[in-house]
Motif scaffolding. Structure first.
Motif, PDB file in Angstrom:
ATOM      1  N   VAL A   1      35.710  30.792   1.731  1.00 47.51           N
ATOM      2  CA  VAL A   1      35.708  32.102   1.078  1.00 47.51           C
ATOM      3  C   VAL A   1      35.469  31.931  -0.421  1.00 47.51           C
ATOM      4  O   VAL A   1      35.844  30.925  -1.022  1.00 47.51           O
ATOM      5  CB  VAL A   1      37.030  32.870   1.307  1.00 47.51           C
ATOM      6  N   GLN A   2      34.831  32.935  -1.011  1.00 44.74           N
ATOM      7  CA  GLN A   2      34.635  33.019  -2.458  1.00 44.74           C
ATOM      8  C   GLN A   2      35.142  34.383  -2.908  1.00 44.74           C
ATOM      9  O   GLN A   2      34.425  35.383  -2.842  1.00 44.74           O
ATOM     10  CB  GLN A   2      33.159  32.832  -2.820  1.00 44.74           C
ATOM     11  N   PRO A   3      36.411  34.455  -3.341  1.00 43.72           N
ATOM     12  CA  PRO A   3      37.021  35.743  -3.698  1.00 43.72           C
ATOM     13  C   PRO A   3      36.246  36.530  -4.738  1.00 43.72           C
ATOM     14  O   PRO A   3      36.185  37.763  -4.682  1.00 43.72           O
ATOM     15  CB  PRO A   3      38.406  35.331  -4.217  1.00 43.72           C
ATOM     16  N   GLU A   4      35.619  35.834  -5.696  1.00 44.84           N
ATOM     17  CA  GLU A   4      34.888  36.535  -6.758  1.00 44.84           C
ATOM     18  C   GLU A   4      33.736  37.367  -6.187  1.00 44.84           C
ATOM     19  O   GLU A   4      33.444  38.461  -6.662  1.00 44.84           O
ATOM     20  CB  GLU A   4      34.340  35.530  -7.766  1.00 44.84           C
ATOM     21  N   HIS A   5      33.107  36.854  -5.149  1.00 44.25           N
ATOM     22  CA  HIS A   5      31.967  37.549  -4.551  1.00 44.25           C
ATOM     23  C   HIS A   5      32.357  38.324  -3.293  1.00 44.25           C
ATOM     24  O   HIS A   5      31.512  39.011  -2.712  1.00 44.25           O
ATOM     25  CB  HIS A   5      30.869  36.548  -4.223  1.00 44.25           C
ATOM     26  N   LYS A   6      33.617  38.193  -2.866  1.00 45.42           N
ATOM     27  CA  LYS A   6      34.119  38.855  -1.660  1.00 45.42           C
ATOM     28  C   LYS A   6      33.298  38.477  -0.438  1.00 45.42           C
ATOM     29  O   LYS A   6      32.946  39.304   0.399  1.00 45.42           O
ATOM     30  CB  LYS A   6      34.139  40.387  -1.843  1.00 45.42           C
ATOM     31  N   THR A   7      32.980  37.182  -0.362  1.00 44.20           N
ATOM     32  CA  THR A   7      32.161  36.677   0.733  1.00 44.20           C
ATOM     33  C   THR A   7      32.886  35.575   1.489  1.00 44.20           C
ATOM     34  O   THR A   7      33.700  34.838   0.921  1.00 44.20           O
ATOM     35  CB  THR A   7      30.823  36.126   0.208  1.00 44.20           C
TER      36      THR A   7
ATOM     37  N   HIS B   1      27.350  32.741  -3.031  1.00 42.27           N
ATOM     38  CA  HIS B   1      28.461  32.074  -2.350  1.00 42.27           C
ATOM     39  C   HIS B   1      28.204  30.568  -2.278  1.00 42.27           C
ATOM     40  O   HIS B   1      29.089  29.759  -2.594  1.00 42.27           O
ATOM     41  CB  HIS B   1      28.619  32.642  -0.933  1.00 42.27           C
ATOM     42  N   LEU B   2      27.002  30.188  -1.863  1.00 40.99           N
ATOM     43  CA  LEU B   2      26.686  28.766  -1.714  1.00 40.99           C
ATOM     44  C   LEU B   2      26.714  28.046  -3.051  1.00 40.99           C
ATOM     45  O   LEU B   2      27.238  26.930  -3.152  1.00 40.99           O
ATOM     46  CB  LEU B   2      25.317  28.610  -1.047  1.00 40.99           C
ATOM     47  N   PHE B   3      26.172  28.674  -4.105  1.00 46.05           N
ATOM     48  CA  PHE B   3      26.205  28.058  -5.433  1.00 46.05           C
ATOM     49  C   PHE B   3      27.658  27.838  -5.877  1.00 46.05           C
ATOM     50  O   PHE B   3      28.004  26.782  -6.407  1.00 46.05           O
ATOM     51  CB  PHE B   3      25.481  28.933  -6.452  1.00 46.05           C
ATOM     52  N   ALA B   4      28.510  28.860  -5.666  1.00 51.23           N
ATOM     53  CA  ALA B   4      29.917  28.747  -6.062  1.00 51.23           C
ATOM     54  C   ALA B   4      30.621  27.658  -5.259  1.00 51.23           C
ATOM     55  O   ALA B   4      31.414  26.877  -5.806  1.00 51.23           O
ATOM     56  CB  ALA B   4      30.615  30.092  -5.879  1.00 51.23           C
ATOM     57  N   ALA B   5      30.340  27.597  -3.952  1.00 54.74           N
ATOM     58  CA  ALA B   5      30.971  26.582  -3.104  1.00 54.74           C
ATOM     59  C   ALA B   5      30.550  25.180  -3.528  1.00 54.74           C
ATOM     60  O   ALA B   5      31.367  24.248  -3.546  1.00 54.74           O
ATOM     61  CB  ALA B   5      30.607  26.833  -1.643  1.00 54.74           C
ATOM     62  N   GLN B   6      29.282  25.017  -3.887  1.00 49.77           N
ATOM     63  CA  GLN B   6      28.797  23.709  -4.338  1.00 49.77           C
ATOM     64  C   GLN B   6      29.452  23.308  -5.663  1.00 49.77           C
ATOM     65  O   GLN B   6      29.824  22.148  -5.866  1.00 49.77           O
ATOM     66  CB  GLN B   6      27.278  23.755  -4.487  1.00 49.77           C
ATOM     67  N   THR B   7      29.585  24.282  -6.559  1.00 45.96           N
ATOM     68  CA  THR B   7      30.239  24.011  -7.839  1.00 45.96           C
ATOM     69  C   THR B   7      31.684  23.610  -7.627  1.00 45.96           C
ATOM     70  O   THR B   7      32.191  22.661  -8.259  1.00 45.96           O
ATOM     71  CB  THR B   7      30.151  25.244  -8.761  1.00 45.96           C
ATOM     72  N   ASP B   8      32.384  24.309  -6.741  1.00 44.42           N
ATOM     73  CA  ASP B   8      33.769  23.952  -6.429  1.00 44.42           C
ATOM     74  C   ASP B   8      33.870  22.534  -5.880  1.00 44.42           C
ATOM     75  O   ASP B   8      34.862  21.827  -6.100  1.00 44.42           O
ATOM     76  CB  ASP B   8      34.354  24.929  -5.400  1.00 44.42           C
ATOM     77  N   MET B   9      32.850  22.121  -5.171  1.00 47.44           N
ATOM     78  CA  MET B   9      32.823  20.783  -4.575  1.00 47.44           C
ATOM     79  C   MET B   9      32.541  19.700  -5.615  1.00 47.44           C
ATOM     80  O   MET B   9      32.768  18.517  -5.370  1.00 47.44           O
ATOM     81  CB  MET B   9      31.747  20.764  -3.477  1.00 47.44           C
ATOM     82  N   GLY B  10      32.046  20.116  -6.777  1.00 47.76           N
ATOM     83  CA  GLY B  10      31.765  19.161  -7.837  1.00 47.76           C
ATOM     84  C   GLY B  10      30.294  18.997  -8.159  1.00 47.76           C
ATOM     85  O   GLY B  10      29.922  18.162  -8.995  1.00 47.76           O
ATOM     86  N   ALA B  11      29.428  19.799  -7.521  1.00 48.80           N
ATOM     87  CA  ALA B  11      27.996  19.726  -7.803  1.00 48.80           C
ATOM     88  C   ALA B  11      27.698  20.352  -9.166  1.00 48.80           C
ATOM     89  O   ALA B  11      28.390  21.269  -9.620  1.00 48.80           O
ATOM     90  CB  ALA B  11      27.203  20.435  -6.709  1.00 48.80           C
ATOM     91  N   LEU B  12      26.653  19.868  -9.808  1.00 48.72           N
ATOM     92  CA  LEU B  12      26.238  20.352 -11.117  1.00 48.72           C
ATOM     93  C   LEU B  12      24.926  21.115 -10.981  1.00 48.72           C
ATOM     94  O   LEU B  12      24.049  20.733 -10.214  1.00 48.72           O
ATOM     95  CB  LEU B  12      26.062  19.181 -12.082  1.00 48.72           C
ATOM     96  N   HIS B  13      24.799  22.197 -11.735  1.00 51.61           N
ATOM     97  CA  HIS B  13      23.590  23.025 -11.723  1.00 51.61           C
ATOM     98  C   HIS B  13      22.947  22.979 -13.103  1.00 51.61           C
ATOM     99  O   HIS B  13      23.599  23.246 -14.111  1.00 51.61           O
ATOM    100  CB  HIS B  13      23.935  24.477 -11.379  1.00 51.61           C
ATOM    101  N   GLU B  14      21.673  22.647 -13.140  1.00 47.28           N
ATOM    102  CA  GLU B  14      20.935  22.626 -14.393  1.00 47.28           C
ATOM    103  C   GLU B  14      19.665  23.447 -14.243  1.00 47.28           C
ATOM    104  O   GLU B  14      19.011  23.403 -13.205  1.00 47.28           O
ATOM    105  CB  GLU B  14      20.559  21.193 -14.777  1.00 47.28           C
ATOM    106  N   THR B  15      19.314  24.193 -15.275  1.00 48.43           N
ATOM    107  CA  THR B  15      18.100  25.001 -15.254  1.00 48.43           C
ATOM    108  C   THR B  15      17.003  24.281 -16.023  1.00 48.43           C
ATOM    109  O   THR B  15      17.214  23.829 -17.149  1.00 48.43           O
ATOM    110  CB  THR B  15      18.347  26.381 -15.882  1.00 48.43           C
ATOM    111  N   THR B  16      15.849  24.157 -15.382  1.00 47.73           N
ATOM    112  CA  THR B  16      14.688  23.591 -16.057  1.00 47.73           C
ATOM    113  C   THR B  16      13.474  24.421 -15.678  1.00 47.73           C
ATOM    114  O   THR B  16      13.079  24.479 -14.513  1.00 47.73           O
ATOM    115  CB  THR B  16      14.477  22.110 -15.690  1.00 47.73           C
ATOM    116  N   GLY B  17      12.931  25.128 -16.647  1.00 44.39           N
ATOM    117  CA  GLY B  17      11.823  26.035 -16.370  1.00 44.39           C
ATOM    118  C   GLY B  17      12.279  27.165 -15.459  1.00 44.39           C
ATOM    119  O   GLY B  17      13.292  27.820 -15.723  1.00 44.39           O
TER     120      GLY B  17
END
Length: 275
Positions: free
Chosen positions: A190-196, A19-35
């Motif tokens: 709310v995040q409908p995809e996760h029902k949270t 839920h938090l990751f989705a909310a941050q993405t909706d807000m415009g935050a970017l997620h990058e994976t390193t290691g």
């Protein structure tokens, strides 16, 4: 706690993170994976809520070298060193791998997964209703840092006023009225995809505030979340933890944050609304 209960707690905590990751993405935050870590950063806001390093999802352990690599990556965006993780998903001694950072914030996660409780009995002069975005924006600006109101904010998701297109319909404001006069407001994410659902903030006029009215407002948010398809609602409200427990919320874990000494913020600074 037996194995089945432990598995359920981990499942719930992973849902909270999604839920938090989705909310941050909706807000415009970017997620990058390193290691073995993810680097979260926002190109416009320096809020710690959307600028940090965290273990990559589905990892059971992260080495100190991976954390340091992620921190350097985050610093490359001009953001302060910060590492965040969900305590209930890692063994207690995991904290020893976090070097050169100080534990500066802990947000307890309280979860309500069952049916919402019956609304408490309050005076007939009080009622709660969902308001349009513009009215909600107006009211959050009115109550923010206003000494006439007690504002209680979650420590896990920013309370945003200016909404991106991706956030439309996912941030709901509920206002509580007494004798027809608005005396408080609650924010539900709310995040409908996760029902949270996440109760991110509450505000009540100090003169009119009471445990019964807080419960009425929280319960109304639970019913609103259920009406929108949420099967799990959480908050990280430290100040009103006991009151939430009385309404059926249970402790599931804590979201903890580590930061460099010069990047530590008190809870008030961390609560700044992006504009």
């Amino acid at each position: 706690m037996d194995d089945a209960e432990a598995r359920e707690v981990r499942r719930v905590l992973r849902l909270v993170l999604e839920h938090l990751f989705a909310a941050q993405t909706d807000m415009g935050a970017l997620h990058e994976t390193t290691g073995l870590v993810e680097v979260v950063h926002h190109p416009s806001y320096s809020l710690p809520d959307v600028n940090y390093v965290t273990p990559r999802r589905s990892t059971a352990w992260v080495a100190a070298s991976d954390i340091e690599s992620g921190i350097q990556h985050l610093k490359g965006y001009g953001r302060a060193a910060r590492f965040v993780y969900m305590e209930g998903l890692f063994p207690p001694f995991f904290a020893k791998t976090i070097r050169d950072l100080n534990r500066d914030r802990e947000s307890p996660i309280l979860v309500c997964s069952g049916d919402p409780p019956q609304p408490p009995v309050v005076m007939s002069s009080a009622h709660v209703e969902t308001v349009e975005k513009e009215r909600g924006v107006e009211w959050w600006w009115r109550v923010w840092r206003n000494p006439l109101y007690e504002v209680v904010k979650s420590g896990a998701e920013p309370l945003v006023v200016t909404q991106t297109p991706a956030q439309q319909g996912k941030l709901i404001d509920l206002m509580i009225f007494r004798f027809g006069f608005p005396i408080g407001i609650a924010r539900l994410s709310v995040q409908p995809e996760h029902k949270t659902g996440h109760i991110t903030a509450l505000a009540l006029m100090r003169e009119a505030g009471s445990p019964e009215l807080y419960k009425f407002l929280i319960t109304s948010a639970l019913y609103e979340a259920r009406a929108r398809g949420c099967t799990m609602v959480f908050t990280s409200n430290k100040e009103r933890r006991e009151l939430h427990r009385e309404l059926g919320f249970v402790d599931a874990g804590s979201l903890v944050s580590y930061a460099a000494q010069d990047a530590r913020h008190d809870s008030l600074v961390q609560s700044v609304l992006p504009i």
